[in-house]
Each structure stands twice: as structure tokens, then as C-alpha cells.
Design an enzyme around this catalytic site. Structure first.
Site, PDB file in Angstrom:
ATOM      1  N   SER A 146       5.155   5.532  -0.270  1.00  0.00           N
ATOM      2  CA  SER A 146       4.744   3.991   0.136  1.00  0.00           C
ATOM      3  C   SER A 146       5.843   3.397   0.650  1.00  0.00           C
ATOM      4  O   SER A 146       7.065   3.661   0.684  1.00  0.00           O
ATOM      5  CB  SER A 146       4.566   3.282  -1.379  1.00  0.00           C
ATOM      6  OG  SER A 146       4.769   1.765  -0.811  1.00  0.00           O
ATOM      7  N   TYR A 159       7.141   0.746  -9.766  1.00  0.00           N
ATOM      8  CA  TYR A 159       6.234   1.355  -8.664  1.00  0.00           C
ATOM      9  C   TYR A 159       7.073   2.176  -7.710  1.00  0.00           C
ATOM     10  O   TYR A 159       6.831   3.305  -7.383  1.00  0.00           O
ATOM     11  CB  TYR A 159       5.191   0.686  -8.325  1.00  0.00           C
ATOM     12  CG  TYR A 159       4.515   1.112  -7.195  1.00  0.00           C
ATOM     13  CD1 TYR A 159       3.371   1.988  -7.227  1.00  0.00           C
ATOM     14  CD2 TYR A 159       4.620   0.518  -5.863  1.00  0.00           C
ATOM     15  CE1 TYR A 159       2.716   2.612  -6.276  1.00  0.00           C
ATOM     16  CE2 TYR A 159       3.922   1.025  -4.825  1.00  0.00           C
ATOM     17  CZ  TYR A 159       2.836   2.157  -4.807  1.00  0.00           C
ATOM     18  OH  TYR A 159       1.945   2.517  -3.978  1.00  0.00           O
TER      19      TYR A 159
HETATM   20  N1  LIG Z   1      -3.253   0.564  -0.720  1.00  0.00           N
HETATM   21  C1  LIG Z   1      -2.171   0.433  -0.269  1.00  0.00           C
HETATM   22  O1  LIG Z   1      -1.490  -0.403   0.387  1.00  0.00           O
HETATM   23  C2  LIG Z   1      -0.774   1.529  -0.581  1.00  0.00           C
HETATM   24  C3  LIG Z   1       0.334   1.400   0.116  1.00  0.00           C
HETATM   25  C4  LIG Z   1       1.220   2.507   0.142  1.00  0.00           C
HETATM   26  C5  LIG Z   1       0.883   3.514  -0.804  1.00  0.00           C
HETATM   27  N2  LIG Z   1      -0.128   3.632  -1.338  1.00  0.00           N
HETATM   28  C6  LIG Z   1      -0.499   4.892  -2.159  1.00  0.00           C
HETATM   29  O2  LIG Z   1      -1.640   5.523  -1.880  1.00  0.00           O
HETATM   30  C7  LIG Z   1      -2.232   6.135  -2.796  1.00  0.00           C
HETATM   31  C8  LIG Z   1      -3.531   5.748  -2.890  1.00  0.00           C
HETATM   32  O3  LIG Z   1      -3.566   4.429  -3.362  1.00  0.00           O
HETATM   33  P1  LIG Z   1      -5.165   3.493  -3.263  1.00  0.00           P
HETATM   34  O4  LIG Z   1      -4.678   2.104  -2.831  1.00  0.00           O
HETATM   35  O5  LIG Z   1      -6.115   4.077  -2.317  1.00  0.00           O
HETATM   36  O6  LIG Z   1      -5.333   3.340  -4.888  1.00  0.00           O
HETATM   37  P2  LIG Z   1      -6.639   2.853  -5.390  1.00  0.00           P
HETATM   38  O7  LIG Z   1      -7.766   2.318  -4.486  1.00  0.00           O
HETATM   39  O8  LIG Z   1      -6.355   1.853  -6.689  1.00  0.00           O
HETATM   40  O9  LIG Z   1      -7.414   4.414  -5.956  1.00  0.00           O
HETATM   41  C9  LIG Z   1      -6.671   4.909  -6.871  1.00  0.00           C
HETATM   42  C10 LIG Z   1      -7.177   6.139  -7.223  1.00  0.00           C
HETATM   43  O10 LIG Z   1      -6.171   7.028  -8.025  1.00  0.00           O
HETATM   44  C11 LIG Z   1      -7.060   7.654  -9.188  1.00  0.00           C
HETATM   45  N3  LIG Z   1      -6.365   7.593 -10.339  1.00  0.00           N
HETATM   46  C12 LIG Z   1      -5.620   6.833 -10.889  1.00  0.00           C
HETATM   47  N4  LIG Z   1      -5.022   7.325 -12.008  1.00  0.00           N
HETATM   48  C13 LIG Z   1      -5.239   8.416 -11.898  1.00  0.00           C
HETATM   49  C14 LIG Z   1      -4.848   9.596 -12.928  1.00  0.00           C
HETATM   50  N5  LIG Z   1      -4.120   9.302 -14.017  1.00  0.00           N
HETATM   51  N6  LIG Z   1      -5.535  10.684 -12.817  1.00  0.00           N
HETATM   52  C15 LIG Z   1      -6.252  10.910 -11.712  1.00  0.00           C
HETATM   53  N7  LIG Z   1      -6.630   9.937 -10.962  1.00  0.00           N
HETATM   54  C16 LIG Z   1      -6.245   8.765 -11.002  1.00  0.00           C
HETATM   55  C17 LIG Z   1      -8.454   6.549  -9.267  1.00  0.00           C
HETATM   56  O11 LIG Z   1      -9.095   7.222 -10.020  1.00  0.00           O
HETATM   57  P3  LIG Z   1     -10.615   6.510 -10.728  1.00  0.00           P
HETATM   58  O12 LIG Z   1     -11.437   5.629  -9.652  1.00  0.00           O
HETATM   59  O13 LIG Z   1     -10.970   7.525 -11.608  1.00  0.00           O
HETATM   60  O14 LIG Z   1      -9.893   5.084 -11.467  1.00  0.00           O
HETATM   61  C18 LIG Z   1      -8.709   6.184  -7.838  1.00  0.00           C
HETATM   62  O15 LIG Z   1      -9.248   7.423  -7.328  1.00  0.00           O
HETATM   63  C19 LIG Z   1      -1.425   6.146  -3.911  1.00  0.00           C
HETATM   64  O16 LIG Z   1      -0.490   7.075  -4.147  1.00  0.00           O
HETATM   65  C20 LIG Z   1      -0.505   4.581  -3.727  1.00  0.00           C
HETATM   66  O17 LIG Z   1       0.633   4.454  -4.245  1.00  0.00           O
HETATM   67  C21 LIG Z   1      -1.214   2.723  -1.211  1.00  0.00           C
END
Ligand SMILES: NC(=O)c1ccc[n+]([C@@H]2O[C@H](COP(=O)([O-])OP(=O)(O)OC[C@H]3O[C@@H](n4cnc5c(N)ncnc54)[C@H](OP(=O)(O)O)[C@@H]3O)[C@@H](O)[C@H]2O)c1
Length: 252
Positions: A146, A159
Site C-alpha cells: 500500500s 495496517y
Molecule cells: N483500495 C485501496 O485504496 C487500497 C490501497 C492500497 C492497498 N490496497 C490493498 O489492495 C488489496 C485489495 O484491497 P481492496 O480495496 O480490493 O479490498 P476489499 O474491497 O475490501 O476486498 C477484500 C478482499 O479480501 C478478501 N478477504 C478478506 N479477508 C480475507 C481472509 N481472511 N481470507 C481470504 N480472503 C479475505 C475479501 O473476501 P470476501 O469478499 O469473502 O470478504 C475480499 O475479496 C489489499 O491488500 C489492500 O490492502 C488497497
């Protein structure tokens, strides 16, 4: 004409954790568009994972939804084994699943700490360990970090600490797995419009961040998915142990 380099991942099997929603779903779809077969991991949201798989199959691709809680070390070996059982092999692991939380310094509990560390950090090590045991030379592991590691936000203290650990593990695992012909790299997204982002950042702060970005907008999931697909491909064969930032010019 599509700008997706069709065939760059042909013949490869990828496991994308947390691929039922957000960035993970986009990574899964992008990797299939580039020729891979993909295991779409989820923890709770079976309907969403099945919808991702249905979209991929409707477009002629190969995907399987596989449940597994990456925060539990006991789930890791079954998740890799199920990927191989259903798709035949594993060439790419994308450690994307994570949880975030906006919690003030004084309010952080041991339970919060343990949940974020287990889901974001512990999973990255043990899934990579299990996947590497099954991978052939030429395989790749892509970790999702991130932009938060570049700044200091007291509300996301735990985080960003887990993500800093992911970046350091990326370097160390690249060293450990280099002799086996397995690359380990990371991508660090900037603010990307997903449920996670909207759950921890207020709309007015998002609007302000979008206006400050060099491109005047938040990242979209496809902006990250294309970078992950490239990093997983043989074209990125000389990139190892690095964290690549994808954020449209956002700083901190
Ligand atoms: N969005 C941003 O601005 C941002 C910025 C920097 C980095 N990131 C990183 O990008 C990645 C994806 O983020 P996102 O924003 O797409 O998140 P998101 O929309 O909250 O989606 C999270 C995903 O992770 C799954 N998940 C959560 N806990 C889990 C577990 N214990 N075992 C297996 N699967 C699990 C969820 O599954 P379910 O649907 O089954 O709950 C969902 O598919 C993460 O690593 C996040 O830290 C995001």
C-alpha cells in the site's frame, strides 16, 4: 481493439487471494484476459466470488472459486492443494487479501492487532511458503502492499505496519526463492476506489485526494490489475524483490 496483451500469461495458473471483490477481482479477470487460469479465493462472500467466476467463464476463460481464510495457517496448504487439484498446477500466487481498519492509537486492541497481522502479514509468508513448495522455476509471487507505507497516518497505524512488513518480506523472500527460479515482487496501490477504501476514508477526504492526484481522480481497480499481471508475467523477469508503486502520482 483491446489493449490487453492477450497470451502473456498463457498456460499459467494463478491463485489470487481475496478475489471476490475490489482489486483482487480485477486482478483475476485481467490475468484470465492475458491467458491464465485463475483460482478466485474468498473468505465469506461466496456469491461475489461465484459472480467473478461466472463473468470469467462467460468471456471464455477458466476460473474456480475456492473458499479459504488466509489468516489461518491451517487453511493455507488446503488452499494451494485445492488450486492444484482443480486447475492442475500453480505458477503465480497473488497475496492480495487484506483487511484494513481506521483505529486511533489509543483505541487499538490486541484483537485488532492480531486480526490485521494474521490476515495481511502472516498469510503472505505462509501462503508463499506453501505455494513455493509446489512451484516450478519461472513462477512468481506478487504481494499487494500500500502507498500507506510512504506516509504516517495514525488512524491506520497497524495496517501500514503490516504492509511495511509485506514489503520487507518481499525482499527477503526474493532472496530465499531466487535460487529456485521463483520471483517475488510487490505492488503498492495508491487510493483505489473499493469497498475497503470507502470503509476507512471519509468521502470528503477521498474527493480532496482525487483532486490532488496528478490525474485528478482516484485509482480504479483496473489500474492496479494491469500492473500485477505484468509483474506476474515473464516480461517482468528481471524485476525481483521490488515494490512497484501504482498511484497516478499520489505522494503519501
Ligand atoms: N483500495 C485501496 O485504496 C487500497 C490501497 C492500497 C492497498 N490496497 C490493498 O489492495 C488489496 C485489495 O484491497 P481492496 O480495496 O480490493 O479490498 P476489499 O474491497 O475490501 O476486498 C477484500 C478482499 O479480501 C478478501 N478477504 C478478506 N479477508 C480475507 C481472509 N481472511 N481470507 C481470504 N480472503 C479475505 C475479501 O473476501 P470476501 O469478499 O469473502 O470478504 C475480499 O475479496 C489489499 O491488500 C489492500 O490492502 C488497497
Amino acid at each position: 481493439m483491446s489493449d490487453v496483451p492477450v497470451g502473456r500469461l498463457a498456460g499459467k495458473v494463478a491463485l489470487v487471494t481475496g478475489a471476490s471483490r475490489g482489486i483482487g477481482a480485477a486482478i483475476a479477470e485481467r490475468m484470465v484476459a492475458e491467458g491464465a487460469a485463475v483460482a478466485v479465493n474468498y473468505v465469506a462472500n461466496e456469491t461475489a466470488a461465484n459472480a467473478v467466476v461466472a463473468r470469467i467463464r462467460a468471456a471464455g476463460g477458466t476460473a474456480e472459486a475456492i473458499q479459504g481464510d488466509v489468516s489461518l495457517v491451517a487453511s493455507v496448504a488446503p488452499l494451494i492443494a485445492e488450486t492444484i487439484r482443480r486447475l492442475g498446477r500453480i505458477d503465480v500466487l497473488v497475496n492480495n487479501a487484506a483487511v484494513s481498519a481506521g483505529i486511533a492509537f489509543d483505541a487499538v486492541t490486541e484483537a485488532d492487532f492480531d486480526r490485521l497481522v494474521a490476515t495481511n502479514m502472516k498469510s503472505t509468508l505462509f501462503l508463499s511458503q506453501a505455494a513455493a513448495r509446489a512451484m516450478a522455476p519461472g513462477s512468481a509471487i506478487v504481494n499487494v502492499s500500500s502507498i500507506g507505507t510512504r506516509g504516517a497516518n495514525p488512524m491506520t497505524l497497524v495496517y501500514v505496519a503490516t504492509k511495511a512488513a509485506v514489503e520487507m518480506m518481499t525482499i527477503s523472500m526474493a532472496r530465499a526463492l531466487g535460487p529456485r527460479g521463483i520471483r517475488v515482487v510487490a505492488v503498492a496501490p495508491g487510493m483505489t476506489d473499493t469497498e475497503m477504501l470507502r470503509s476507512v476514508i471519509a468521502p470528503e477526504i477521498l474527493a480532496e485526494a482525487a483532486s490532488r492526484n496528478t490525474q485528478g481522480r482516484l485509482g480504479q481497480v483496473g489500474d492496479i490489475a494491469s500492473v500485477v499481471a505484468f509483474l506476474a508475467s515473464d516480461e517482468a523477469g528481471w524485476i525481483n524483490g521490488e515494490t512497484i508503486h501504482a498511484n497516478g502520482g499520489q505522494r503519501g
